[in-house]
Every structure is written in structure tokens, then in C-alpha cells.
Design a protein around this motif. Structure first.
Motif, PDB file in Angstrom:
ATOM      1  N   ASP A 102       1.013  -0.649   0.131  1.00  0.00           N
ATOM      2  CA  ASP A 102       0.253   0.094   0.180  1.00  0.00           C
ATOM      3  C   ASP A 102       0.861   0.292   0.160  1.00  0.00           C
ATOM      4  O   ASP A 102       1.587   1.388   0.614  1.00  0.00           O
ATOM      5  CB  ASP A 102      -0.922   0.247   1.450  1.00  0.00           C
ATOM      6  N   TRP A 103       1.213   2.110  -1.061  1.00  0.00           N
ATOM      7  CA  TRP A 103       2.300   2.792  -1.320  1.00  0.00           C
ATOM      8  C   TRP A 103       1.665   4.392  -0.982  1.00  0.00           C
ATOM      9  O   TRP A 103       2.053   5.211  -0.891  1.00  0.00           O
ATOM     10  CB  TRP A 103       2.712   3.090  -2.416  1.00  0.00           C
ATOM     11  N   ASP A 104       0.367   4.128  -0.452  1.00  0.00           N
ATOM     12  CA  ASP A 104      -0.363   5.535   0.084  1.00  0.00           C
ATOM     13  C   ASP A 104      -0.048   5.761   1.755  1.00  0.00           C
ATOM     14  O   ASP A 104      -0.812   6.489   1.994  1.00  0.00           O
ATOM     15  CB  ASP A 104      -2.159   5.378  -0.124  1.00  0.00           C
ATOM     16  N   GLN A 151       8.377  11.047   1.417  1.00  0.00           N
ATOM     17  CA  GLN A 151       6.851  10.039   1.483  1.00  0.00           C
ATOM     18  C   GLN A 151       7.291   8.958   0.156  1.00  0.00           C
ATOM     19  O   GLN A 151       7.599   8.857  -0.851  1.00  0.00           O
ATOM     20  CB  GLN A 151       5.501  10.713   0.712  1.00  0.00           C
ATOM     21  N   SER A 153       4.478   7.412  -0.834  1.00  0.00           N
ATOM     22  CA  SER A 153       3.697   7.044  -2.229  1.00  0.00           C
ATOM     23  C   SER A 153       4.423   8.197  -3.267  1.00  0.00           C
ATOM     24  O   SER A 153       4.411   8.141  -4.077  1.00  0.00           O
ATOM     25  CB  SER A 153       2.514   7.289  -1.702  1.00  0.00           C
TER      26      SER A 153
END
Length: 271
Positions: A102-104, A151, A153
Motif C-alpha cells: 500500500d504505497w499510500d 513519502q 507514495s
């Protein structure tokens, strides 16, 4: 002695179980009674770069997850240096497929790498300066220390892959399991990963890597496991990575599936 720690029968070498990084015996995993991997058995030698090669849907990622108890086994046993995965998990570093992450999730690259030190730090305890320094060193080793506070993301695909490689490195494991680390990365990242793998090998580490590019197999790996639901062959790359074996590995999957499904059905009826 726990059954998961008893010596596995009929192993192909004379090394003691504690010297073998990974032993798999009669491992079967099924989804909805359909086998994904079937009666898989092999040992891997220490200090080698080992490629798991096979077509899409052959069970390669399933094999890694089953070895780490991330999914249930229908049957079979796995030993890591002679013990169950749960007892030797601290000796294993894992690099997952990028698609499974989950890159978010709101963490930066340094946070992700520091997670590799959870066993040393402890859950819910403060991260000390020395831990952050080690994580930063690992990011520097894979060439992205400048992105430590970015981050995840916001990182490119190659930078994300390097971040998870750094997380595995900071664990200082003895066995590394990598699920397609070269997938969808740029040439510079692929070169960096190959360099890290070579350094691991020189340090006596063992890496088991799922890989798709057949052209680079002889260059990257000392040893290969050819998998299409079950092990077609495994051994030194020069001996096993042959046209005949590749034909067996990449052809006939439907026949294998039908054979395995029928065998599992007969086993259930006999119980």
C-alpha cells in the motif's frame, strides 16, 4: 522435538539441517481445493544467488508466502536453517512484490527501512538515533539516502524497490526472499540490485529471487529452481537451465493442473 523441526527425509546432500538455509518437503498449497503448488521439495545451498523461474501462475509468489506462513499449507514442511520459520524468522529478510504494498500509507522511506529493525527495537518503543543511522546507511547503500524523508507514495517505482531492499538489508539476515525485485524498474535500479546481490553472496548470505527475464538468468544466478506448480528441476544454473527443461517448465501447465487436482480429490476421498 517439534515435527516441524525434525530432520527432513531423503535430502540430497550430507549437510546438517542447521547448515541448509532452506529445506522444503512435500509442500502443497491449494485455493478452493485447486492446487497452486503441488508436492514441492528442494534444499537450497548456502551462500548462493538462487533464481525461481517459471511462467505466470506457476506458484512462485505462493511458494514464498507459504514458506513464511503468510498463507496456509495443505501439506508439507519448511525449515529455515533446521528450524521452523517462526523460530528462525529473524534470520530471514523479505522483499515483497511492489504490487502487494500500500504505497499510500503515510510513511517516508526512512520509516519503512527502520521497520526492518522491529525485532531489535521492539513494538511501540521509541526509535533511537542509532537505529535511524543504520536505516540511513542502508538507504545510502542502495543509492537513495537523499530521499530518506520523502513519502513512499512520491518515490518512483525503482526508488520504492530500493527502499524495500534497504529494509531487508538493515535486518542483516542470512536468507533473503525476494519477490520479483527487478519487475518494472529502470536499468540503473536493476544494476544496483544486482550489485547488492553480489555483495550479499560475498558475505556468505543466501538469496532466493523470483525472476522473469530468462535472458539474464545465467548472468545473475548460480542456482535455479524451475517451477510450474511443482519443481521441474533444480540445481546449478549451468546444469539445469537448459532448453529441454525450459520447455517442460513453460509448457503443459493444463496437464499438470488436471493431474494435481485429480490426485488431491483422490486423497480427500481416502480420508
Amino acid at each position: 522435538m517439534n515435527i516441524s523441526e525434525s530432520p527432513l527425509p531423503d535430502r540430497q546432500n550430507d549437510a546438517s539441517p542447521a547448515e541448509i538455509p532452506l529445506s522444503v518437503y512435500d509442500l502443497t498449497v491449494a485455493y478452493h481445493r485447486k492446487p497452486v503448488i503441488w508436492d514441492v521439495s528442494f534444499d537450497i545451498p548456502p551462500g548462493k544467488l538462487i533464481g525461481i523461474i517459471g511462467p505466470n501462475g506457476a506458484g512462485k509468489s505462493t511458494l514464498l508466502k507459504a514458506m513464511m506462513d503468510l498463507i496456509p499449507k495443505a501439506s508439507g514442511r519448511v525449515q529455515i536453517f533446521g528450524k521452523s520459520y517462526q523460530k528462525n524468522r529473524h534470520r530471514v529478510g523479505y522483499v515483497p512484490q511492489r504490487e502487494s504494498v500500500d504505497w499510500d500509507f503515510p510513511v517516508d522511506a526512512l520509516d519503512v527501512v527502520t521497520m526492518g529493525l522491529y525485532k531489535e527495537i521492539g513494538w511501540c518503543l521509541p526509535v533511537r538515533r542509532k537505529h535511524k543511522d543504520r536505516a540511513l546507511e542502508a538507504l545510502d547503500r542502495v543509492g537513495i539516502a537523499d530521499y530518506a524523508r520523502r513519502q513512499i507514495s512520491q518515490l518512483s517505482g525503482g526508488q520504492q524497490q530500493r527502499t524495500f531492499l534497504a529494509r531487508a538489508l538493515v535486518q542483516n539476515a542470512d536468507l533473503y526472499l525476494m519477490d520479483e525485485p527487478f519487475a518494472a524498474v529502470d536499468a540503473a535500479t536493476e544494476k544496483a540490485i544486482v550489485q547488492i546481490l553480489q555483495e550479499m553472496k560475498q558475505a556468505g548470505k543466501t538469496a532466493l529471487v523470483i525472476h522473469h527475464d530468462l535472458q539474464t538468468v545465467p548472468e545473475y544466478f548460480d542456482y535455479v529452481i524451475l517451477l510450474n506448480m511443482r519443481v521441474i528441476d533444480h540445481g546449478l544454473t549451468a546444469d539445469v537451465f537448459t532448453p529441454e527443461n525450459l520447455q517442460k517448465t513453460y509448457g503443459g501447465r493444463l496437464t499438470l493442473l488436471e493431474e494435481a487436482t485429480e490426485t488431491m480429490r483422490r486423497r480427500e476421498q481416502s480420508l
